[in-house]
Design an enzyme around this catalytic site. Structure first.
Site, PDB file in Angstrom:
ATOM      1  N   ASP A  79       0.824  -1.212   0.000  1.00 24.74           N
ATOM      2  CA  ASP A  79       0.000   0.000   0.000  1.00 24.74           C
ATOM      3  C   ASP A  79       0.854   1.256   0.000  1.00 24.74           C
ATOM      4  OD1 ASP A  79       0.820  -0.786   2.604  1.00 24.74           O
ATOM      5  OD2 ASP A  79      -0.689   0.515   3.508  1.00 24.74           O
ATOM      6  N   ASP A 116       7.576   4.939  -1.570  1.00 21.95           N
ATOM      7  CA  ASP A 116       7.405   4.306  -0.264  1.00 21.95           C
ATOM      8  C   ASP A 116       6.136   3.468  -0.322  1.00 21.95           C
ATOM      9  OD1 ASP A 116       6.951   3.653   2.400  1.00 21.95           O
ATOM     10  OD2 ASP A 116       6.414   5.689   2.996  1.00 21.95           O
ATOM     11  N   GLU A 146       0.132  -1.344   5.668  1.00 21.59           N
ATOM     12  CA  GLU A 146       1.241  -0.857   6.475  1.00 21.59           C
ATOM     13  C   GLU A 146       1.033   0.594   6.884  1.00 21.59           C
ATOM     14  OE1 GLU A 146       5.307   0.938   7.233  1.00 21.59           O
ATOM     15  OE2 GLU A 146       3.757   1.491   5.771  1.00 21.59           O
ATOM     16  N   GLU A 147       0.539   1.385   5.943  1.00 22.42           N
ATOM     17  CA  GLU A 147       0.471   2.824   6.167  1.00 22.42           C
ATOM     18  C   GLU A 147      -0.662   3.252   7.103  1.00 22.42           C
ATOM     19  OE1 GLU A 147       2.841   4.494   5.455  1.00 22.42           O
ATOM     20  OE2 GLU A 147       3.744   4.015   3.521  1.00 22.42           O
ATOM     21  N   HIS A 454       4.953  10.614   2.292  1.00 19.81           N
ATOM     22  CA  HIS A 454       3.676  10.921   2.939  1.00 19.81           C
ATOM     23  C   HIS A 454       3.204  12.339   2.630  1.00 19.81           C
ATOM     24  CE1 HIS A 454       4.210   7.586   6.253  1.00 19.81           C
ATOM     25  NE2 HIS A 454       4.475   7.166   5.028  1.00 19.81           N
TER      26      HIS A 454
END
Length: 479
Positions: A79, A116, A146-147, A454
């Site tokens: 993800d 990422d 994960e995020e 991010h």
């Protein structure tokens, strides 16, 4: 369509990464990108398994003659964080990313890039599809969610894995090897407030945007501006303020970069608001880092609507003012950017008289985090909020005696002529969770250079990908 000057070599890794950018993959929506990985595996005759939550392991046979060398795990997450600028029309559940090559960096048009951890995923697939790579038997582990709190790793069925050496490809500074990461946890806060009508007041909408935002772990020491803190700072200087709505922040692991607040105040003080905002904006730009100097604050009249009482409005703003945010302590034995303990005031939403807040904290030593945990829980209770502790995850304690680290350092020096830096990272890699599930696994993490993760400024330094690939493949050839 690939942008002009899209990198061509190493061919396999860049082609797989391009495909990852064209497949929408928000957290909890990884089915399509997981199917892409499965299709690639089946085309190569590799078997695969998923666990009950959707994590995927692809089993890649050893190169001829390498069958007795022991299995290696290569681990990444499928993800990506989905953040865009306000002026960008993009549906992360449907639209492919629009790539750009700018001054040696690959980026996306006003959205996160997903390097990422898409570049790590691409590297794992490239090892499988490039016949020139010599490797032992591999278990390519692709986790989900994960995020949004490392949910895939937490729920992973470790019985799918047999390897005792693992390469994690989810760090973001080339020429650095990582042997530790922070653990984490968080809290949510809720309260319902009564509202009142206030037709005699003047109503306003304040929009704040242009902050850099970014990763709440690896960038927390950069003292980037928090839209939540700045909005609250403005409002605390407004006499007789009554809150209607407050909206800032998108995820627990993102420093809030923009926000909106709707409020009312006595008409007698309305004329001073613009001057108050101009003064504060000047103060903010005087201490915010250069990355935040795109800050824009726009104040406009708004339609009357229900508001919180003056007392409740003051209570909310007092809570935002005293709520901790940022780096709390540093590891003095390591470089100054290694934070031991931090907290991110990630989201604040006040809508329909209901307040919701979310914070996340990161730590290397769990015991060190306990006073901070008690502090935020106490603040919530003092403000009369319902406080919920969200599930945490363990850190990966640095192991500077790791055989895999020694091998990686020696190989890096032979290939590139100098010893790489060895670090731990103040971010929630999945390594800590995986280590807790497989205590016998030796882990090393490295990756190409990524900046602005991010955030819509996320970018990948193109010329670090080839040496990253060189180290990965040379290490696999030796393992």
């Amino acid at each position: 369509m690939k942008p002009e000057h899209y990198p061509q070599a190493p061919a396999h890794i860049w082609e797989h990464f391009y495909q990852f950018t064209q497949i929408p993959r928000p957290s909890c929506e990884e089915a399509a990108v997981r199917q892409y990985v499965i299709d690639q595996a089946e085309a190569r005759g590799c078997t695969w398994k998923t666990d009950s939550v959707g994590n995927l392991v692809v089993y890649v046979p050893a190169s001829p003659g390498r069958e007795g060398d022991g299995t290696v795990i290569i681990q990444n997450h499928l993800d990506m964080v989905t953040v865009k600028t306000e002026d960008k029309a993009h549906d992360f559940s449907r639209d492919p990313l629009q790539l750009q090559v700018v001054d040696g960096w690959l980026k996306a048009d006003r959205t996160t890039l997903g390097a990422d951890n898409g570049m790590g995923c691409a590297a794992a697939l490239a090892v499988m599809t490039d016949d020139s790579v010599s490797h032992p038997a591999l278990e390519l582990l692709f986790t989900i969610e994960e995020e949004t709190g490392l949910g895939g790793a937490v729920e992973l069925d470790a019985g799918l894995l047999s390897g005792t050496r693992m390469l994690n490809l989810d760090t973001e500074d080339w020429n650095e090897l990582y042997v530790g990461c922070a653990g984490g946890g968080g809290h949510t806060f809720r309260k319902q407030y009564p509202t009142v009508e206030a037709p005699e007041l003047a109503f306003f909408h304040l929009n704040l945007k242009g902050l850099s935002g970014g990763h709440s772990g690896i960038q927390i020491h950069e003292q980037l501006g928090s839209a939540i803190k700045l909005l609250a700072d403005f409002l605390q200087g407004v006499e007789g303020v009554q809150l209607s709505r407050f909206q800032s922040g998108i995820a627990h692991n993102v420093i809030p970069r923009e926000g909106d607040v709707w409020f009312a105040c006595p008409a007698s003080g309305a004329e001073a608001l613009a001057a108050h905002l101009d003064t504060l904006t000047g103060h903010w730009l005087g201490y915010l880092p250069q990355a935040d100097h795109g800050l824009q604050a726009t104040l406009q009249p708004a339609q009357p609507c229900p508001v919180l009482s003056p007392a409740d409005s003051t209570a909310v703003l007092d809570l935002l003012a005293v709520f901790p945010h940022g780096a709390q302590s540093y590891n003095l034995a390591q470089p100054a950017d290694l934070v031991d303990l931090s907290i991110n005031l990630a989201r604040v939403e006040l809508a329909d008289s209901a307040l919701f807040m979310e914070s996340s904290l990161r730590f290397f030593n769990y015991d060190q985090s306990l006073p901070l945990r008690r502090q935020v829980e106490s603040l919530g209770r003092l403000a009369g909020l319902e406080v919920t502790s969200e599930g945490g995850y363990p850190g990966w304690q640095p192991d500077f005696d790791s055989p895999l680290l020694a091998q990686g350092k020696a190989l890096h020096e032979r290939l590139f002529g100098f010893v790489p830096e060895v670090k731990a990272i103040h971010a929630g890699l999945e390594c800590g969770i995986l280590k807790s599930k497989k205590a016998d696994v030796d882990i090393l993490s490295f990756g190409p250079t990524i900046r602005g993760a991010h955030s819509p400024t996320e970018r990948l330094q193109i010329d670090t990908v080839a040496p990253f690939w060189q180290l990965l493949t040379a290490l696999l050839a030796e393992m």
